[in-house]
Scaffold this motif. Structure first.
Motif, PDB file in Angstrom:
ATOM      1  N   GLY A 260     -10.899  -8.069   7.549  1.00 50.04           N
ATOM      2  CA  GLY A 260     -12.069  -8.920   7.378  1.00 50.04           C
ATOM      3  C   GLY A 260     -12.313  -9.359   5.948  1.00 50.04           C
ATOM      4  N   PHE A 261     -11.480  -8.914   5.023  1.00 52.81           N
ATOM      5  CA  PHE A 261     -11.627  -9.298   3.615  1.00 52.81           C
ATOM      6  C   PHE A 261     -10.418 -10.136   3.234  1.00 52.81           C
ATOM      7  N   ASN A 262     -10.632 -11.422   3.049  1.00 49.96           N
ATOM      8  CA  ASN A 262      -9.518 -12.349   2.853  1.00 49.96           C
ATOM      9  C   ASN A 262      -9.506 -13.024   1.486  1.00 49.96           C
ATOM     10  N   GLU A 263     -10.194 -12.428   0.520  1.00 52.15           N
ATOM     11  CA  GLU A 263     -10.184 -12.985  -0.828  1.00 52.15           C
ATOM     12  C   GLU A 263      -8.792 -12.827  -1.447  1.00 52.15           C
ATOM     13  N   PRO A 264      -8.426 -13.709  -2.387  1.00 55.50           N
ATOM     14  CA  PRO A 264      -7.090 -13.633  -2.991  1.00 55.50           C
ATOM     15  C   PRO A 264      -6.942 -12.427  -3.919  1.00 55.50           C
ATOM     16  N   VAL A 265      -6.209 -11.424  -3.456  1.00 56.14           N
ATOM     17  CA  VAL A 265      -5.844 -10.260  -4.263  1.00 56.14           C
ATOM     18  C   VAL A 265      -4.330 -10.118  -4.188  1.00 56.14           C
ATOM     19  N   TYR A 266      -3.755  -9.408  -5.135  1.00 57.07           N
ATOM     20  CA  TYR A 266      -2.306  -9.407  -5.276  1.00 57.07           C
ATOM     21  C   TYR A 266      -1.818  -7.974  -5.474  1.00 57.07           C
ATOM     22  N   ARG A 267      -1.001  -7.507  -4.505  1.00 51.09           N
ATOM     23  CA  ARG A 267      -0.524  -6.126  -4.506  1.00 51.09           C
ATOM     24  C   ARG A 267       1.000  -6.111  -4.522  1.00 51.09           C
ATOM     25  N   PHE A 268       1.552  -5.389  -5.485  1.00 50.81           N
ATOM     26  CA  PHE A 268       2.998  -5.212  -5.592  1.00 50.81           C
ATOM     27  C   PHE A 268       3.342  -3.832  -5.020  1.00 50.81           C
ATOM     28  N   ILE A 269       4.141  -3.805  -3.952  1.00 54.24           N
ATOM     29  CA  ILE A 269       4.501  -2.558  -3.288  1.00 54.24           C
ATOM     30  C   ILE A 269       6.001  -2.328  -3.419  1.00 54.24           C
ATOM     31  N   PRO A 270       6.429  -1.171  -3.949  1.00 56.65           N
ATOM     32  CA  PRO A 270       7.862  -0.875  -4.043  1.00 56.65           C
ATOM     33  C   PRO A 270       8.538  -0.984  -2.675  1.00 56.65           C
ATOM     34  N   GLY A 271       9.734  -1.529  -2.665  1.00 55.80           N
ATOM     35  CA  GLY A 271      10.446  -1.755  -1.420  1.00 55.80           C
ATOM     36  C   GLY A 271      10.173  -3.123  -0.838  1.00 55.80           C
ATOM     37  N   ILE A 272       9.079  -3.749  -1.288  1.00 56.61           N
ATOM     38  CA  ILE A 272       8.719  -5.095  -0.825  1.00 56.61           C
ATOM     39  C   ILE A 272       8.815  -6.066  -1.995  1.00 56.61           C
ATOM     40  N   SER A 273       8.117  -5.765  -3.075  1.00 54.39           N
ATOM     41  CA  SER A 273       8.274  -6.530  -4.313  1.00 54.39           C
ATOM     42  C   SER A 273       9.092  -5.676  -5.292  1.00 54.39           C
TER      43      SER A 273
END
Length: 400
Positions: A260-273
């Motif tokens: 329900g929270f769709n604001e622009p945030v940016y997460r770097f996750i090992p194995g993905i980024s």
């Protein structure tokens, strides 16, 4: 994270940890990374194919580059996209990195911000503030100051800033691959403690932010309590406006994980980024930034520790003599040993360099040059490498 994303994250523990550095534009303009691959969201960032022993690279000690986790370099992209919001009315930007040690994001800020911008880098813990001070001095930019204060001290001083970075203390889930001890130290209780502390820090920072100013919030953790829920709180309690950052799909950045929270945030996750882990959100304070509104922070009402060391362009202002060292001489200097300089070297303070980049000072007394390199910076190990594998090399001039 969901089962698929979490499985990819767990798989990353069986993979090599990426090694990355970020060049100092002021010092490394004539140098290039040997066998490096550019970090896509940072023009000065590069992945290395393997991890060298940075301790034995004089150019590292000279501040030509900073060893930094690649995800943290995303701040470079954030600034380049949003800096115009606070430079449109006035070039006299004042900025604050409130939780700055060991200095990676601070040196990035200083390299991207306009030359006449003033940047304060703060660290409350004295030991960590000393490490921060060393890295800032070696980076070598003007108008960059280190403080050893608590966030509330800035609020009480009534200082105002156009840009504030809050890379807040967190539960450190992004450190799990680097340091197994952080896994043992992690607990739900610590997460609870962290998100409350983070809100206290942001509350102090928000009062120091000019109207229309930008606050960059970041952590090196993954849970939503310290990330999305804190951003939602900032919007509801502080009236913060979340700003988007343009990204590319191939960067594999993960957005909000809070339902329900769709604001622009940016997460770097090992194995993905291709990073160790970072969460970033860019927020703006309501109102209009007025021209010259931050000049009161250019004359500091708080104590600063010191200013940066001279670099190539500034060395001649206070020291007439420059002497370039060989690699063995440079290591001897970094270990705190006396040097023997040529007989015609002036008997005065001399700036010693490696590949043209200043390392520090010696006092030439004729038969030897006494070492003036700060004792706390010296290489402690007696083991020295048999061969020198440089990270950087001079850029070759194009053949005609």
């Amino acid at each position: 994270m969901g089962p698929e994303r979490f499985a990819r994250y767990m798989q990353s523990f069986n993979e090599e940890t990426p090694v990355s550095i970020r060049l100092n534009p002021m010092k490394a303009s004539g140098l290039q990374v040997i066998d490096g691959e550019q970090v896509p969201w940072c023009r000065d960032g590069f992945y290395l194919k393997s991890r060298p022993n940075f301790t034995f690279d004089p150019l590292f000690h000279a501040g030509c580059y900073y060893v930094q986790e690649a995800g943290s370099m995303f701040i470079d992209e954030v600034l380049r996209q949003h800096l115009s919001l606070i430079t449109h009315h006035s070039s006299l930007i004042t900025s604050l990195d409130l939780c700055a040690a060991p200095g990676g994001k601070s040196t990035l800020l200083r390299a991207v911000l306009p030359e006449d911008c003033v940047l304060y880098s703060n660290e409350p813990i004295q030991k960590r503030a000393n490490i921060l001070l060393e890295n800032i001095q070696k980076w070598g930019y003007k108008n960059h100051y280190v403080t050893n204060l608590y966030p509330r001290d800035y609020r009480k001083a009534k200082m105002k800033f156009d840009l504030i970075l809050c890379d807040v203390p967190c539960s450190g889930e992004g450190m799990f691959r680097k340091d197994e001890a952080t896994i043992q130290e992690w607990s739900l209780q610590n997460v609870e403690k962290c998100w409350q502390l983070q809100r206290t820090i942001v509350s102090d920072a928000w009062q120091c932010l000019n109207e229309g100013g930008i606050l960059i919030y970041s952590t090196c953790t993954f849970n939503i309590k310290e990330n999305e829920e804190n951003i939602r709180w900032m919007m509801e309690e502080l009236g913060a406006i979340v700003l988007p950052v343009e990204t590319k799909p191939e960067w594999n950045i993960t957005g909000s994980l809070l339902e329900g929270f769709n604001e622009p945030v940016y997460r770097f996750i090992p194995g993905i980024s291709r990073s160790e882990g970072l969460f970033v959100c860019v927020l703006r304070k309501k109102g209009t930034l007025t021209s010259g509104g931050s000049k009161n922070s250019r004359k500091s009402p708080i104590p600063v520790l010191t200013t940066p060391l001279p670099h190539k362009e500034g060395s001649g202002e206070s020291h007439d003599s420059l002497f370039d060292l060989s690699y063995p001489q440079a290591l001897s200097y970094l270990r705190g040993e006396a040097l023997i300089l040529p007989p015609d070297t002036p008997r005065e303070q001399v700036t010693v360099c490696f590949m043209g980049e200043p390392l520090g000072l010696v006092k030439n007394i004729g038969n030897r040059a006494n070492n003036l390199y700060p004792k706390e910076w010296r290489i402690k190990t007696t083991h020295l490498p048999h061969d020198y594998k440089p990270v950087l090399q001079p850029i070759e001039a194009p053949s005609e």
